[in-house]
Design an enzyme around this catalytic site. Structure first.
Site, PDB file in Angstrom:
ATOM      1  N   ASN A  10      -3.762  46.474  10.543  1.00 33.07           N
ATOM      2  CA  ASN A  10      -4.079  47.765   9.928  1.00 33.07           C
ATOM      3  C   ASN A  10      -4.939  47.459   8.706  1.00 33.07           C
ATOM      4  O   ASN A  10      -4.432  47.045   7.662  1.00 33.07           O
ATOM      5  CB  ASN A  10      -2.765  48.458   9.537  1.00 33.07           C
ATOM      6  N   LYS A  17      -2.783  44.924   6.532  1.00 34.22           N
ATOM      7  CA  LYS A  17      -1.364  44.826   6.883  1.00 34.22           C
ATOM      8  C   LYS A  17      -1.286  44.268   8.294  1.00 34.22           C
ATOM      9  O   LYS A  17      -2.116  44.607   9.134  1.00 34.22           O
ATOM     10  CB  LYS A  17      -0.704  46.206   6.866  1.00 34.22           C
ATOM     11  N   HIS A 187      -2.117  60.582  11.694  1.00 33.73           N
ATOM     12  CA  HIS A 187      -0.734  60.099  11.862  1.00 33.73           C
ATOM     13  C   HIS A 187      -0.291  60.214  13.323  1.00 33.73           C
ATOM     14  O   HIS A 187       0.906  60.268  13.613  1.00 33.73           O
ATOM     15  CB  HIS A 187       0.287  60.928  11.037  1.00 33.73           C
ATOM     16  N   LEU A 216       6.652  62.778   6.636  1.00 33.97           N
ATOM     17  CA  LEU A 216       6.557  62.996   5.192  1.00 33.97           C
ATOM     18  C   LEU A 216       6.532  61.655   4.471  1.00 33.97           C
ATOM     19  O   LEU A 216       7.579  61.095   4.141  1.00 33.97           O
ATOM     20  CB  LEU A 216       7.746  63.843   4.703  1.00 33.97           C
ATOM     21  N   ASN A 218       3.607  59.322   1.771  1.00 33.70           N
ATOM     22  CA  ASN A 218       2.735  59.690   0.668  1.00 33.70           C
ATOM     23  C   ASN A 218       1.698  60.682   1.211  1.00 33.70           C
ATOM     24  O   ASN A 218       1.469  61.737   0.646  1.00 33.70           O
ATOM     25  CB  ASN A 218       2.112  58.423   0.083  1.00 33.70           C
ATOM     26  N   GLY A 219       1.120  60.344   2.378  1.00 29.60           N
ATOM     27  CA  GLY A 219       0.401  61.353   3.161  1.00 29.60           C
ATOM     28  C   GLY A 219       1.454  62.066   4.007  1.00 29.60           C
ATOM     29  O   GLY A 219       2.468  61.465   4.343  1.00 29.60           O
ATOM     30  N   ASP A 289       6.080  60.061  -6.422  1.00 32.35           N
ATOM     31  CA  ASP A 289       7.207  59.450  -5.718  1.00 32.35           C
ATOM     32  C   ASP A 289       8.388  60.426  -5.738  1.00 32.35           C
ATOM     33  O   ASP A 289       8.863  60.815  -6.807  1.00 32.35           O
ATOM     34  CB  ASP A 289       7.579  58.125  -6.396  1.00 32.35           C
ATOM     35  N   MET A 290       8.841  60.806  -4.548  1.00 33.24           N
ATOM     36  CA  MET A 290       9.915  61.799  -4.457  1.00 33.24           C
ATOM     37  C   MET A 290      11.191  61.331  -5.152  1.00 33.24           C
ATOM     38  O   MET A 290      11.956  62.145  -5.682  1.00 33.24           O
ATOM     39  CB  MET A 290      10.163  62.107  -2.969  1.00 33.24           C
ATOM     40  N   GLU A 394       4.978  52.718  13.331  1.00 33.34           N
ATOM     41  CA  GLU A 394       3.610  52.789  13.850  1.00 33.34           C
ATOM     42  C   GLU A 394       3.154  51.453  14.419  1.00 33.34           C
ATOM     43  O   GLU A 394       2.440  51.408  15.411  1.00 33.34           O
ATOM     44  CB  GLU A 394       2.670  53.273  12.738  1.00 33.34           C
TER      45      GLU A 394
HETATM   46  P1  ADP Z   1       2.708  55.992   3.278  1.00 30.17           P
HETATM   47  O1  ADP Z   1       2.171  57.352   3.513  1.00 30.17           O
HETATM   48  O2  ADP Z   1       2.126  55.313   2.088  1.00 30.17           O
HETATM   49  O3  ADP Z   1       2.823  55.133   4.517  1.00 30.17           O
HETATM   50  P2  ADP Z   1       5.623  56.024   3.280  1.00 30.17           P
HETATM   51  O4  ADP Z   1       5.929  56.646   4.588  1.00 30.17           O
HETATM   52  O5  ADP Z   1       5.986  54.603   3.068  1.00 30.17           O
HETATM   53  O6  ADP Z   1       4.160  56.304   2.805  1.00 30.17           O
HETATM   54  O7  ADP Z   1       6.344  56.902   2.156  1.00 30.17           O
HETATM   55  C1  ADP Z   1       6.198  56.592   0.806  1.00 30.17           C
HETATM   56  C2  ADP Z   1       6.917  57.651  -0.016  1.00 30.17           C
HETATM   57  O8  ADP Z   1       8.276  57.760   0.415  1.00 30.17           O
HETATM   58  C3  ADP Z   1       7.029  57.304  -1.493  1.00 30.17           C
HETATM   59  O9  ADP Z   1       5.903  57.764  -2.195  1.00 30.17           O
HETATM   60  C4  ADP Z   1       8.273  58.039  -1.913  1.00 30.17           C
HETATM   61  O10 ADP Z   1       7.914  59.322  -2.397  1.00 30.17           O
HETATM   62  C5  ADP Z   1       9.062  58.240  -0.652  1.00 30.17           C
HETATM   63  N1  ADP Z   1      10.358  57.553  -0.660  1.00 30.17           N
HETATM   64  C6  ADP Z   1      10.628  56.280  -0.306  1.00 30.17           C
HETATM   65  N2  ADP Z   1      11.946  56.022  -0.453  1.00 30.17           N
HETATM   66  C7  ADP Z   1      12.517  57.166  -0.884  1.00 30.17           C
HETATM   67  C8  ADP Z   1      13.849  57.559  -1.229  1.00 30.17           C
HETATM   68  N3  ADP Z   1      14.868  56.705  -1.148  1.00 30.17           N
HETATM   69  N4  ADP Z   1      14.051  58.830  -1.618  1.00 30.17           N
HETATM   70  C9  ADP Z   1      13.035  59.697  -1.712  1.00 30.17           C
HETATM   71  N5  ADP Z   1      11.756  59.392  -1.410  1.00 30.17           N
HETATM   72  C10 ADP Z   1      11.501  58.152  -1.002  1.00 30.17           C
END
Ligand code: ADP
Length: 410
Positions: A10, A17, A187, A216, A218-219, A289-290, A394
């Site tokens: 990737n 990656k 996605h 859900l 970051n994207g 970041d959630m 993925e």
């Molecule tokens: P990407 O779109 O970069 O592949 P991911 O699917 O890895 O993203 O998701 C990343 C996001 O997941 C982080 O920005 C964060 O908001 C959220 N996240 C990860 N772990 C937790 C958690 N334990 N609780 C809430 N949100 C989380």
């Protein structure tokens, strides 16, 4: 000896990656041999992190300049060789590449040849950030193992089954066609994997199941999947449309852009950066970041209200898409939450379906609170609509599609 390994790459603009999987075990679960990441390619502070899962060894890190993707892949090959997993091995069957934009041309994973490369290149105007990096990754891997099949797996492919009524924007048709403006969706590899895994969790065939997938991370994107085929998805010409994301606005009146140009005096590039990088959760409350957003809300301090508003806007949009896709599908068997937020953030799942009992949608508080890496149901027993948490994978999906194509072709 049958070649059963697949290397998944990737390639981002400054990152690479990778995962090496052995596809003898079709679930891939026991077959992940090594995973890793090269970051900050082209800078002096590049970093390679490699985890040799096959040997159970410790992760190894290398820091120092890695000039380009070719040097990055060479470094990855060296690390793999140290674990006896060298890319010169006859056990390597193929290299599978994530390619973000396949336009309307690619509806399936495709073995790369010059025509395919030219078409991915032709799509650069609709994916200026991603396709060039994906192309570099493919060319680099070709140089390393010219004898091996390189397979492109497109983020858009799963969505090519969308009917024209969902894929078209309501703009002048000639203009749309001239500039290839339509809703492609992204996605797709995740939506394909998760919708299938959800059917498996329900013990039913994908053809018999209608699923709303909420990816859900970051994207973020939602999709409506009828009997294994995507019929609508929330991202569009680019990944900017749809849900509120970490740094992207999602849906917005397009006139906001004219307004920012005419009244705000902003340039196209400035607005692009604003909407893609400085909007969404980070624009609303300063955090994308959630976990951080939930912490601020739970602590209730002075910075809680902005976090609360960001959370509420995020949930409101998500709920609108659940309702929209419920209507598009007519009958919904399951709603599946996936990716970083979907897999981990119980408060997001709870809030997203709150008040939907009339639609047969609910979560069980205790089940929702369970933390697990496994696909699981979180709806009360006997619910009309199953609500599930289904971890996405993925890389496994890319490896599975790559291997199926290579084995089928031989
Ligand atoms: P990407 O779109 O970069 O592949 P991911 O699917 O890895 O993203 O998701 C990343 C996001 O997941 C982080 O920005 C964060 O908001 C959220 N996240 C990860 N772990 C937790 C958690 N334990 N609780 C809430 N949100 C989380």
């Amino acid at each position: 000896m049958t070649a059963t390994r697949v290397l998944v790459l990737n390639s981002g603009s400054s990152s690479l990656k990778y995962q090496l999987l052995d596809m003898r075990d079709s679930t891939g679960a026991g077959g992940r041999l090594a995973v890793g990441l090269v970051e900050r390619i082209g800078e002096t502070t590049s970093r390679l992190k490699h985890t040799p899962l096959a040997t159970g060894g410790e992760s190894r890190e290398r820091t120092g300049p890695i000039a380009d993707h070719e040097a990055a892949l060479q470094a990855v090959a060296e690390e793999l060789a140290k674990d006896g997993l060298g890319l010169d091995s006859p056990e390597l069957a193929a290299i599978g590449h994530r390619v973000v934009h396949g336009g309307q041309s690619f509806t399936e994973p495709t073995v790369v040849d010059e025509t395919v490369l030219a078409e991915i290149e032709r799509l650069i105007p609709v994916a200026p950030l991603h396709n060039p990096a994906n192309l570099t990754g493919i060319r680099t891997a070709q140089a390393l193992r010219p004898d091996l099949p390189q397979v492109a797996v497109f983020d858009t492919a799963f969505h090519t089954t969308m009917p024209e009524s969902a894929a078209r924007y309501a703009i002048d048709v000639a203009t749309a066609d001239e500039y290839r403006i339509r809703r492609y969706g992204f996605h797709g590899t995740s939506h394909a994997y998760v919708s299938r895994e959800t059917a498996r969790l329900l013990g039913r065939a994908p053809e018999d199941v209608n699923v709303i997938v909420l990816h859900l991370g970051n994207g973020a994107s939602a999709s409506a999947v009828r009997g294994g085929r995507c019929v609508d998805t929330s991202m569009g010409l680019t990944p900017l449309e749809g849900l509120v994301m970490g740094t992207r606005s999602g849906d917005l009146d397009p006139a906001v852009i004219f307004h920012l140009t005419r009244v705000g005096g902003m340039s196209t590039d400035e607005i692009d950066t604003l909407l893609n990088k400085k909007s969404g959760l980070i624009g609303l409350c300063g955090d994308n970041d959630m976990r951080e957003i939930r912490r601020r809300i739970d602590e209730g301090g002075a910075d809680a209200p902005a976090a609360r508003l960001a959370f509420d806007i995020y949930i409101h949009r998500l709920k609108k898409y659940i309702g929209a896709y419920y209507a598009v599908l007519g009958r919904v068997d399951a709603i599946a939450f996936t990716a970083g937020v979907g897999e981990n953030a119980a408060p997001v799942r709870e809030a997203a379906v709150a008040g939907l009992e009339g639609l047969g949608v609910a979560v069980d508080g205790a089940l929702n609170a369970v933390r697990s890496q496994e696909a699981r149901l979180i709806s009360p027993t006997g619910s009309r609509v199953a609500v599930a948490v289904v971890p996405t994978d993925e890389e496994l999906e890319i490896a599975t599609q790559t291997y199926a194509l290579v084995v089928r072709d031989n």
